[in-house]
Design an enzyme around this catalytic site. Sequence first.
Site, short mmCIF file in Angstrom:
data_model
loop_
_atom_site.label_atom_id
_atom_site.label_comp_id
_atom_site.label_asym_id
_atom_site.label_seq_id
_atom_site.Cartn_x
_atom_site.Cartn_y
_atom_site.Cartn_z
N CYS A 130 0.85 -1.19 0.00
CA CYS A 130 0.00 0.00 0.00
C CYS A 130 0.89 1.25 0.00
O CYS A 130 1.99 1.24 0.53
CB CYS A 130 -0.90 0.01 1.23
SG CYS A 130 -2.05 1.40 1.27
N CYS B 153 -5.96 0.08 7.01
CA CYS B 153 -5.79 0.62 5.65
C CYS B 153 -6.92 1.60 5.29
O CYS B 153 -8.10 1.23 5.26
CB CYS B 153 -5.76 -0.52 4.63
SG CYS B 153 -5.42 0.05 2.96
N ARG C 292 3.12 4.52 6.29
CA ARG C 292 3.55 3.73 7.45
C ARG C 292 3.98 2.31 7.08
O ARG C 292 4.28 1.51 7.95
CB ARG C 292 2.41 3.67 8.47
CG ARG C 292 2.04 5.03 9.04
CD ARG C 292 0.70 4.98 9.74
NE ARG C 292 -0.39 4.65 8.82
CZ ARG C 292 -1.67 4.52 9.18
NH1 ARG C 292 -2.01 4.66 10.44
NH2 ARG C 292 -2.60 4.25 8.28
N HIS D 87 -2.24 -4.08 5.01
CA HIS D 87 -1.99 -3.68 6.41
C HIS D 87 -3.29 -3.33 7.10
O HIS D 87 -4.20 -2.77 6.48
CB HIS D 87 -1.00 -2.51 6.47
CG HIS D 87 -1.56 -1.23 5.90
ND1 HIS D 87 -2.01 -0.21 6.69
CD2 HIS D 87 -1.76 -0.84 4.63
CE1 HIS D 87 -2.45 0.79 5.91
NE2 HIS D 87 -2.31 0.43 4.66
N ASP E 210 0.45 3.75 1.69
CA ASP E 210 0.44 4.30 3.05
C ASP E 210 1.88 4.52 3.55
O ASP E 210 2.71 3.61 3.49
CB ASP E 210 -0.29 3.33 3.98
CG ASP E 210 -0.61 3.94 5.34
OD1 ASP E 210 0.33 4.43 6.01
OD2 ASP E 210 -1.78 3.93 5.73
ZN ZN Z 1 -3.39 1.14 3.04
#
Ligand code: ZN
Length: 230
Positions: A63, A122, A67, A119, A65
């Site tokens: 992803c 999400c 993190r 994750h 993202d």
């Molecule tokens: Zn995500």
Amino acid sequence: VKVIFGGFKQNGNKKELMESLDKSYEKLFVNNRKWVEDKVQKDPEYFKKLTAGQKPEYLFIGCSDSRVPANEITGTDPGEMFVHRNIANMVVNTDINLLSVLQYSVEVLNVKHVIVCGHYGCGGVKAALEHQPHGLIDKWLRNIQDVYRLHMHELDAITDEEQKHRLMVELNVREQVINLLKTSFIQRNRELYGFPQVHGWVYDIADGYIKDLKIDPDKDFPEYKIYKLV
Ligand code: ZN
């Protein structure tokens, strides 16, 4: 100037805003110079070695993202992992970007493992199930709604929202692994060489650990035959 995002000061002072933007941008170069110095100090030949080429064993599809940094969470160095990231780690069969990355890494780099890493927490998965418009991104998120539709009964039976979200994240990874197995590149190389292996992971941003969903293509994908191209 009224800034309503990003954690910058919202007092409308343009000069202060510009200074804080410059600072957040400049930080990247300060970090970069420090990183180069650290690397060269440990190994003066470090960058010279990297210019010789790459032979990564892994393709990581994760992803976007911030993190979920592929190299950091797996302790891999530059040169070890080929990476593709998009919102909610999707494998969409009309996505020329992902397919190009996949073909190159499988057929040219001959990666041994292709990993789809979702994750918990999400935002893409959450947004897909919110029943409200988000603009253009809704077209992308619809692929996640398709996953929901496939597993609707199982998901609707769960009343705890967090538990439901976690299962949805896992099922989404599972479906994206199946989507990988539908591609000709993966099928052909698995047939010819026995790899790449395909893996589904979920990363937990709350504790940093990766969970392998232990997806078994034969067991988890009984409808495989209809997708066989080779
Ligand atoms: Zn995500």
